[in-house]
Scaffold this motif. Structure first.
Motif, PDB file in Angstrom:
ATOM      1  N   ASP A  28      38.986  48.698  32.895  1.00 35.18           N
ATOM      2  CA  ASP A  28      38.955  48.547  31.448  1.00 35.18           C
ATOM      3  C   ASP A  28      37.591  48.047  31.001  1.00 35.18           C
ATOM      4  N   GLU A  29      37.451  47.894  29.675  1.00 38.96           N
ATOM      5  CA  GLU A  29      36.160  47.510  29.124  1.00 38.96           C
ATOM      6  C   GLU A  29      35.835  46.044  29.377  1.00 38.96           C
ATOM      7  N   GLN A  30      36.783  45.275  29.910  1.00 38.08           N
ATOM      8  CA  GLN A  30      36.565  43.854  30.155  1.00 38.08           C
ATOM      9  C   GLN A  30      35.941  43.588  31.527  1.00 38.08           C
ATOM     10  N   ALA A  31      35.635  44.628  32.278  1.00 36.95           N
ATOM     11  CA  ALA A  31      35.065  44.430  33.607  1.00 36.95           C
ATOM     12  C   ALA A  31      33.745  43.681  33.510  1.00 36.95           C
ATOM     13  N   VAL A  32      33.602  42.652  34.338  1.00 38.07           N
ATOM     14  CA  VAL A  32      32.373  41.859  34.391  1.00 38.07           C
ATOM     15  C   VAL A  32      31.931  41.798  35.846  1.00 38.07           C
ATOM     16  N   ALA A  73      40.285  37.064  42.617  1.00 41.12           N
ATOM     17  CA  ALA A  73      41.368  38.046  42.624  1.00 41.12           C
ATOM     18  C   ALA A  73      42.633  37.460  42.002  1.00 41.12           C
ATOM     19  N   GLU A  74      42.941  36.224  42.347  1.00 39.53           N
ATOM     20  CA  GLU A  74      44.138  35.582  41.811  1.00 39.53           C
ATOM     21  C   GLU A  74      43.991  35.336  40.306  1.00 39.53           C
ATOM     22  N   TYR A  75      42.810  34.912  39.885  1.00 40.10           N
ATOM     23  CA  TYR A  75      42.574  34.682  38.453  1.00 40.10           C
ATOM     24  C   TYR A  75      42.681  35.992  37.671  1.00 40.10           C
ATOM     25  N   ASN A  76      42.108  37.064  38.216  1.00 37.53           N
ATOM     26  CA  ASN A  76      42.195  38.360  37.549  1.00 37.53           C
ATOM     27  C   ASN A  76      43.639  38.765  37.309  1.00 37.53           C
ATOM     28  N   GLU A  77      44.470  38.590  38.326  1.00 33.77           N
ATOM     29  CA  GLU A  77      45.870  38.986  38.206  1.00 33.77           C
ATOM     30  C   GLU A  77      46.617  38.114  37.204  1.00 33.77           C
ATOM     31  N   ALA A  78      46.345  36.814  37.253  1.00 35.50           N
ATOM     32  CA  ALA A  78      47.069  35.891  36.378  1.00 35.50           C
ATOM     33  C   ALA A  78      46.649  36.009  34.916  1.00 35.50           C
ATOM     34  N   THR A  80      44.871  38.826  33.558  1.00 37.98           N
ATOM     35  CA  THR A  80      44.552  40.208  33.195  1.00 37.98           C
ATOM     36  C   THR A  80      43.059  40.372  32.941  1.00 37.98           C
ATOM     37  N   LYS A  81      42.265  39.907  33.878  1.00 38.18           N
ATOM     38  CA  LYS A  81      40.814  40.033  33.803  1.00 38.18           C
ATOM     39  C   LYS A  81      40.320  40.964  34.901  1.00 38.18           C
ATOM     40  N   ASN A  82      39.058  41.318  34.806  1.00 47.63           N
ATOM     41  CA  ASN A  82      38.445  42.162  35.834  1.00 47.63           C
ATOM     42  C   ASN A  82      37.065  41.602  36.150  1.00 47.63           C
ATOM     43  N   TYR A  83      37.049  40.405  36.724  1.00 53.46           N
ATOM     44  CA  TYR A  83      35.808  39.778  37.149  1.00 53.46           C
ATOM     45  C   TYR A  83      35.574  40.146  38.612  1.00 53.46           C
ATOM     46  N   VAL A  84      34.485  40.838  38.872  1.00 48.90           N
ATOM     47  CA  VAL A  84      34.222  41.351  40.215  1.00 48.90           C
ATOM     48  C   VAL A  84      32.966  40.686  40.758  1.00 48.90           C
ATOM     49  N   ILE A  85      33.131  39.855  41.780  1.00 51.36           N
ATOM     50  CA  ILE A  85      31.998  39.122  42.343  1.00 51.36           C
ATOM     51  C   ILE A  85      31.596  39.736  43.679  1.00 51.36           C
ATOM     52  N   LYS A  86      30.301  39.925  43.834  1.00 45.34           N
ATOM     53  CA  LYS A  86      29.773  40.553  45.048  1.00 45.34           C
ATOM     54  C   LYS A  86      28.708  39.642  45.636  1.00 45.34           C
ATOM     55  N   GLU A  87      28.822  39.340  46.924  1.00 41.66           N
ATOM     56  CA  GLU A  87      27.781  38.536  47.575  1.00 41.66           C
ATOM     57  C   GLU A  87      26.653  39.446  48.041  1.00 41.66           C
ATOM     58  N   ILE A  88      25.428  38.978  47.843  1.00 45.05           N
ATOM     59  CA  ILE A  88      24.242  39.745  48.215  1.00 45.05           C
ATOM     60  C   ILE A  88      23.284  38.815  48.956  1.00 45.05           C
ATOM     61  N   ILE A  89      22.923  39.164  50.165  1.00 43.83           N
ATOM     62  CA  ILE A  89      21.897  38.403  50.880  1.00 43.83           C
ATOM     63  C   ILE A  89      20.561  38.675  50.188  1.00 43.83           C
ATOM     64  N   PHE A  90      19.919  37.613  49.707  1.00 43.29           N
ATOM     65  CA  PHE A  90      18.691  37.796  48.926  1.00 43.29           C
ATOM     66  C   PHE A  90      17.732  36.646  49.175  1.00 43.29           C
ATOM     67  N   PRO A  91      16.492  36.995  49.558  1.00 41.69           N
ATOM     68  CA  PRO A  91      16.110  38.299  50.091  1.00 41.69           C
ATOM     69  C   PRO A  91      16.548  38.454  51.541  1.00 41.69           C
ATOM     70  N   LYS A  92      16.521  39.668  52.012  1.00 43.82           N
ATOM     71  CA  LYS A  92      16.911  39.942  53.393  1.00 43.82           C
ATOM     72  C   LYS A  92      15.809  39.501  54.353  1.00 43.82           C
ATOM     73  N   ALA A  93      16.193  39.347  55.612  1.00 38.65           N
ATOM     74  CA  ALA A  93      15.217  38.920  56.625  1.00 38.65           C
ATOM     75  C   ALA A  93      14.098  39.941  56.792  1.00 38.65           C
ATOM     76  N   GLU A  94      14.432  41.214  56.648  1.00 35.83           N
ATOM     77  CA  GLU A  94      13.441  42.289  56.770  1.00 35.83           C
ATOM     78  C   GLU A  94      13.555  43.234  55.586  1.00 35.83           C
ATOM     79  N   PRO A  95      12.462  43.661  54.996  1.00 35.77           N
ATOM     80  CA  PRO A  95      11.089  43.340  55.386  1.00 35.77           C
ATOM     81  C   PRO A  95      10.501  42.109  54.689  1.00 35.77           C
TER      82      PRO A  95
END
Length: 285
Positions: A28-32, A73-78, A80-95
């Protein structure tokens, strides 16, 4: 050729986020979208301590494994949200190299800003086109701050108060260009006493105080999560009882579980209320 390479990277980066949203079951349009940029300490807090959560919740979300994404995930279900969190290694070891100190954020996001990655690392122009909220932090060696004569060199990777402040001011100006996005900064991770001299610890506290009281401005798009205060409880060092050991400055599991809960509270409050219903550490007020 370089332009084509940049477009290909941006294309696949975008596809990964589309897929991430799709796997939530809500489009939906509420995706963050939230990017959590980290190295080891951030990874420990991401993992948290799922045993501190309701076992039913953990079992239901066992594919996620780590505490922070389970809580989202539990908060989204309870709610009706769509908060999507992604972990990103920053910066990477190489290069680029395993460095995420003030200089490195300045180097990648300010000095080398643009639509193309710098040394395969995403710039703010790239990140803000894919994520609405960006969470970032420094590794605990950032607290090994050297003495200086007050003369700053913004292009120096030497860890001094003067350099840090100039790099942070440039970062703040750059972040303000992306007013439609929200940014959440961890206050500086500090170390246990065995790895930090008293002089370094005092400088780390001075930088912390400057960030919270002077650098952070009201009513802008930058928000603070106060890891430093949680780690020190008003002292100079990461408390031994919260660390893996007196000789390891990574958080132990119990502290990580508590910190993950408070970080989650703070992030939700910033998304929904501009941070007005929690203190800087994430306690509800």
């Amino acid at each position: 050729m370089a332009v084509m390479k940049s477009k290909v990277i941006s294309y696949f980066f975008g596809l990964s986020i589309i897929g991430l949203f799709a796997c939530t079951g809500r489009q939906d349009e509420q995706a963050v979208g939230l990017a959590f940029l980290h190295h080891s300490t951030g990874g420990v807090i991401w993992e948290g301590d799922p045993s501190q959560l309701d076992p039913v919740v953990v079992k239901k979300n066992r594919r996620l494994k780590a505490q922070l994404p389970i809580m989202f995930a539990e908060y989204n279900e309870a709610h009706t949200k769509n908060y999507v969190i992604k972990e990103i290694i920053f910066p990477k070891a190489e290069p680029y190299g395993w460095n995420n100190y003030p200089y490195d954020y300045y180097n990648i996001w300010v000095k080398n800003a643009g639509e193309k990655p710098f040394m395969k690392e995403p710039t703010l122009e790239m990140l803000t086109s894919q994520f609405q909220v960006i969470v970032f932090k420094h590794c605990f060696p950032s607290s090994n701050i050297l003495g200086d004569n007050g003369i700053a060199d913004i292009n120096s990777d030497i860890k001094t108060l003067s350099n840090y402040k100039q790099q942070y001011l440039a970062l703040r100006d750059k972040i303000h260009e992306f007013s439609d996005n929200k940014f959440i900064l961890f206050t500086g991770a500090v170390q246990v006493k065995s790895f930090l001299s008293e002089e370094e610890a005092i400088r780390a506290r001075e930088f912390y105080n400057w960030v919270v009281n002077d650098w952070d401005l009201p009513d802008d798009n930058i928000f603070i999560w106060d890891l430093y205060q949680l780690q020190t409880e008003g002292g100079l060092y990461f408390k031994d009882e919260y660390a893996v050991s007196p000789n390891d400055s990574h958080p132990n599991k119990e502290f990580a579980g508590m910190a993950a809960t408070l970080l989650f509270n703070r992030i939700i409050d910033i998304i929904e209320n501009n941070g007005t219903t929690t203190d800087l550490a994430g306690n509800k007020i």
